[in-house]
Scaffold this motif. Structure first.
Motif, mmCIF file in Angstrom:
data_model
loop_
_atom_site.group_PDB
_atom_site.id
_atom_site.type_symbol
_atom_site.label_atom_id
_atom_site.label_comp_id
_atom_site.label_asym_id
_atom_site.label_seq_id
_atom_site.Cartn_x
_atom_site.Cartn_y
_atom_site.Cartn_z
ATOM 1 N N GLU A 235 0.824 -1.199 0.000
ATOM 2 C CA GLU A 235 0.000 0.000 0.000
ATOM 3 C C GLU A 235 0.862 1.256 0.000
ATOM 4 N N ASN A 236 0.315 2.337 -0.596
ATOM 5 C CA ASN A 236 0.969 3.639 -0.528
ATOM 6 C C ASN A 236 -0.092 4.700 -0.254
ATOM 7 N N LEU A 237 0.289 5.977 -0.320
ATOM 8 C CA LEU A 237 -0.642 7.034 0.061
ATOM 9 C C LEU A 237 -1.859 7.145 -0.861
ATOM 10 N N SER A 238 -1.702 6.768 -2.117
ATOM 11 C CA SER A 238 -2.784 6.995 -3.075
ATOM 12 C C SER A 238 -3.353 5.720 -3.673
ATOM 13 N N GLY A 239 -2.908 4.570 -3.220
ATOM 14 C CA GLY A 239 -3.417 3.326 -3.796
ATOM 15 C C GLY A 239 -2.666 2.129 -3.254
ATOM 16 N N ALA A 240 -2.726 1.050 -4.003
ATOM 17 C CA ALA A 240 -2.065 -0.178 -3.570
ATOM 18 C C ALA A 240 -1.853 -1.078 -4.771
ATOM 19 N N ALA A 241 -1.022 -2.091 -4.578
ATOM 20 C CA ALA A 241 -0.758 -3.064 -5.632
ATOM 21 C C ALA A 241 -0.944 -4.462 -5.070
ATOM 22 N N VAL A 242 -1.625 -5.306 -5.840
ATOM 23 C CA VAL A 242 -1.728 -6.725 -5.528
ATOM 24 C C VAL A 242 -0.848 -7.452 -6.533
ATOM 25 N N LEU A 243 0.221 -8.073 -6.050
ATOM 26 C CA LEU A 243 1.219 -8.710 -6.917
ATOM 27 C C LEU A 243 1.084 -10.222 -6.823
ATOM 28 N N ASP A 244 1.064 -10.883 -7.973
ATOM 29 C CA ASP A 244 0.903 -12.341 -7.942
ATOM 30 C C ASP A 244 1.898 -13.086 -8.820
ATOM 31 N N LYS A 245 2.859 -12.385 -9.423
ATOM 32 C CA LYS A 245 3.880 -13.068 -10.208
ATOM 33 C C LYS A 245 4.777 -13.882 -9.280
ATOM 34 N N ASP A 246 5.293 -14.987 -9.789
ATOM 35 C CA ASP A 246 6.136 -15.863 -8.961
ATOM 36 C C ASP A 246 7.299 -15.092 -8.352
ATOM 37 N N TYR A 247 7.894 -14.201 -9.135
ATOM 38 C CA TYR A 247 9.057 -13.449 -8.651
ATOM 39 C C TYR A 247 8.685 -12.608 -7.427
ATOM 40 N N HIS A 248 7.539 -11.922 -7.500
ATOM 41 C CA HIS A 248 7.116 -11.073 -6.380
ATOM 42 C C HIS A 248 6.834 -11.905 -5.133
ATOM 43 N N VAL A 249 6.110 -12.996 -5.315
ATOM 44 C CA VAL A 249 5.744 -13.832 -4.182
ATOM 45 C C VAL A 249 6.977 -14.464 -3.549
ATOM 46 N N GLU A 250 7.878 -14.981 -4.373
ATOM 47 C CA GLU A 250 9.091 -15.612 -3.845
ATOM 48 C C GLU A 250 9.986 -14.602 -3.136
#
Length: 290
Positions: A235-250
């Motif tokens: 999360e950040n001040l103006s939004g958020a990111a949902v990450l699901d790529k293997d690289y991000h999760v690992e």
């Protein structure tokens, strides 16, 4: 909030897209055979909207889905259309946070690292009110209370008969920032002590003395599911990111493992929380006599 993703919508999208591709059909070919708009079908396959039972049945027949798979997908489509409690707060919650709440509600395990504030799932009402009032200084009192209600409702997942497993790593800075003043902060720390003794909850403190570490300045949440891949939420001040790529999760999974290995043990963390709560109470007593 029609465009927010949920785990059910994601699973439904994956299943329908897989069946279409197995049938060797393009979107254009499907819309020629089934009376459904191309943009609608695209949004269904991107988990942005739910889909009627009638249209799901048309798609399943076209794709030649086996009876057992068709029944499973029809049930999933029904679940994706169910009204969820956070939809009642559509005027309070931005879509990006409603999407997170939807994921949070379905997760079987939460792995959370916080660097400045106690996580919303563990906040007392007074602590939450102080934070929300600071974040939204121009908001009317009723909007502040709506957001506090959302936070309290989110916390009900911990009271389920079979609650999700929750593992929190808190940077020591979280325990020093006197949100709401010493009395409010002391009560918040006491609440952490109480919650840390629940069987499904683990709280660890990452002390300053550990110095540099893998998660410096980057709070994040890993949400694990029984029938869906893990996602990362930032999360950040103006939004958020949902990450699901293997690289991000690992990468975030490795970071969390490093953080909990570096942090104090749960027992030592509990003792540390008690020490900080006592320190806040003493600070409050001093300030009241000055």
């Amino acid at each position: 909030m029609a465009g927010i993703q949920t785990i059910q919508r994601r699973r439904l999208a994956t299943e329908l897209r897989a069946l279409r591709e197995a049938a060797d059909l393009t979107l254009d070919q499907v819309i020629q055979k089934v009376k459904i708009g191309k943009s609608t079908l695209s949004r269904v396959e991107n988990a942005q909207v739910s889909v009627t039972t009638r249209n799901v049945m048309k798609l399943l027949r076209l794709y030649g889905a086996p009876a057992e798979k068709a029944a499973e997908i029809l049930q999933l489509a029904g679940e994706a259309r169910q009204h969820s409690w956070w939809l009642d707060y559509s005027k309070t919650l931005p879509d990006w946070f409603a999407e997170y709440v939807a994921f949070e509600n379905e997760a079987t395990q939460h792995r959370i690292y916080d660097v400045q504030l106690v996580n919303g799932l563990l906040q007392t009402a007074d602590y939450a009110r102080t934070i929300i009032s600071a974040e939204f200084p121009d908001a009317p009192p009723e909007k502040i209370e709506d957001r506090i209600d959302v936070r309290a409702t989110r916390q009900r997942i911990m009271d389920r008969p079979d609650p999700p497993r929750m593992w929190f790593v808190l940077d020591e800075a979280v325990l020093h920032r006197p949100i709401g003043g010493p009395q409010v902060m002391a009560a918040q720390l006491e609440h952490l002590i109480t919650m840390a003794q629940r069987p499904a909850i683990t709280i660890q403190v990452l002390p300053f003395r550990q110095g540099a570490h893998m998660g410096m300045g980057v709070p994040f949440t890993l949400l694990d599911f029984s029938d869906h891949p893990t996602v990362v939420y930032q999360e950040n001040l103006s939004g958020a990111a949902v990450l699901d790529k293997d690289y991000h999760v690992e990468t975030h999974g490795l970071a969390f493992d490093h953080l909990r290995a570096t942090a104090l043990s749960p027992a030592d963390s509990l003792a540390f929380l008690r020490m900080r709560a006592e320190a806040m109470l003493e600070q409050g007593a001093r300030e009241s006599t000055e």
